[in-house]
Design a protein around this motif. Sequence first.
Motif, PDB file in Angstrom:
ATOM      1  N   GLN A   1     -12.025  20.652 -25.342  1.00  0.00           N
ATOM      2  CA  GLN A   1     -13.456  20.830 -25.044  1.00  0.00           C
ATOM      3  C   GLN A   1     -13.995  19.726 -24.137  1.00  0.00           C
ATOM      4  N   TYR A   5     -15.217  24.605 -18.607  1.00  0.00           N
ATOM      5  CA  TYR A   5     -14.334  25.770 -18.633  1.00  0.00           C
ATOM      6  C   TYR A   5     -13.570  25.843 -19.956  1.00  0.00           C
ATOM      7  N   GLY A   6     -13.102  24.690 -20.419  1.00  0.00           N
ATOM      8  CA  GLY A   6     -12.379  24.672 -21.685  1.00  0.00           C
ATOM      9  C   GLY A   6     -13.266  25.111 -22.844  1.00  0.00           C
ATOM     10  N   ARG A   9     -13.878  28.944 -22.647  1.00  0.00           N
ATOM     11  CA  ARG A   9     -12.747  29.701 -23.204  1.00  0.00           C
ATOM     12  C   ARG A   9     -12.720  29.593 -24.725  1.00  0.00           C
ATOM     13  N   HIS A  10     -13.026  28.400 -25.228  1.00  0.00           N
ATOM     14  CA  HIS A  10     -13.033  28.162 -26.679  1.00  0.00           C
ATOM     15  C   HIS A  10     -14.066  29.048 -27.371  1.00  0.00           C
ATOM     16  N   LEU A  12     -15.414  31.780 -26.213  1.00  0.00           N
ATOM     17  CA  LEU A  12     -15.077  33.196 -26.093  1.00  0.00           C
ATOM     18  C   LEU A  12     -14.251  33.642 -27.293  1.00  0.00           C
ATOM     19  N   ASP A  13     -13.393  32.742 -27.796  1.00  0.00           N
ATOM     20  CA  ASP A  13     -12.625  33.052 -29.005  1.00  0.00           C
ATOM     21  C   ASP A  13     -13.537  33.162 -30.220  1.00  0.00           C
ATOM     22  N   ASP A  16     -15.427  36.430 -30.385  1.00  0.00           N
ATOM     23  CA  ASP A  16     -14.596  37.630 -30.309  1.00  0.00           C
ATOM     24  C   ASP A  16     -14.945  38.579 -31.465  1.00  0.00           C
ATOM     25  N   LYS A  56      -8.737  30.219 -34.670  1.00  0.00           N
ATOM     26  CA  LYS A  56      -9.750  31.128 -34.141  1.00  0.00           C
ATOM     27  C   LYS A  56     -10.480  31.854 -35.275  1.00  0.00           C
ATOM     28  N   SER A 278     -21.574  26.644 -24.266  1.00  0.00           N
ATOM     29  CA  SER A 278     -20.528  25.834 -23.640  1.00  0.00           C
ATOM     30  C   SER A 278     -21.094  24.631 -22.892  1.00  0.00           C
TER      31      SER A 278
END
Length: 288
Positions: A1, A5-6, A9-10, A12-13, A16, A56, A278
């Motif tokens: 983190q 961007y990291g 993506r984190h 987004l999990d 989900d 996750k 984010s």
Amino acid sequence: QTSFYGRFRHFLDIIDPRTLFVTESRLKEAVQLLEDYKHGTLPPGVTNKELWGAQKIKQAIIHPDTNETIFMPFRMSVFLLVRTSLLLQVVGLLLPNQTLASTVFWQWLNQSHNACVNYANRNATKPSPTSKFIQGYLGAVISAVSIAVGLNVLIQRANKFTPATRLLIQRFVPFPAVASANICNVVLMRHTELEEGIDVLDNDGNIVGSSRIAAKHALLETALTRVVLPMPILVLPPIIMSILEKTSLLRSRPRMILPVQSLVCLAAFGLALPLAISLFPQMSEVST
């Protein structure tokens, strides 16, 4: 983190929707697997992919401070699905020429859901009385309704604007109303943190004290996140719809306007949450 961007993506999990179908037994397995990893007692054959899958599941369902299961309708992973079911909420916020009753209703509905999500995903290192939640809820609703109604009245009385300009401005009224209400919601619901501070950890995760300065940093970052969160939802659709409504397709088929606006709002939902949360890492550093 360590990068935007990291974190994107984190998160987004975390959001989900597939994690909503995780059973209680699967959740316990994931938590146990992570505990085994933490204590160096992993069973043979466990892969990194399985460990990340367990992480996750835990992050999407378990509150990081209380280690309790977050009530399903208020999890981050259900955000898109819940907002889809409440899609008329945002469509209603963006509808032009609203009555006083409809403005009050849509703002109340929006802030009611926001208050519950904020409470379910709050910083829970310090206990917070129910009265603070009620204060935050009432403050958010009152501020949202007051600003939305006030701006609508001012616009309706602004005779110097053309009807088209007045209609366009009216569509942007929900953003300052919702953004200010979100800030009010966060400040009132977490005001106890400013008074008592929040727990501060060392590099090993051990609690070393309580800090009001850290609480101010956390509250400011959370408030900024709550301002950015409704931005794609309430700013992009009016711009996009003002363009689409001029096309021959929607001009000849006015009944298509509401379904098209719903799809535009839905697309904005998918972008807004991971983008907003984010902005800042979940764990921040503060100078001693």
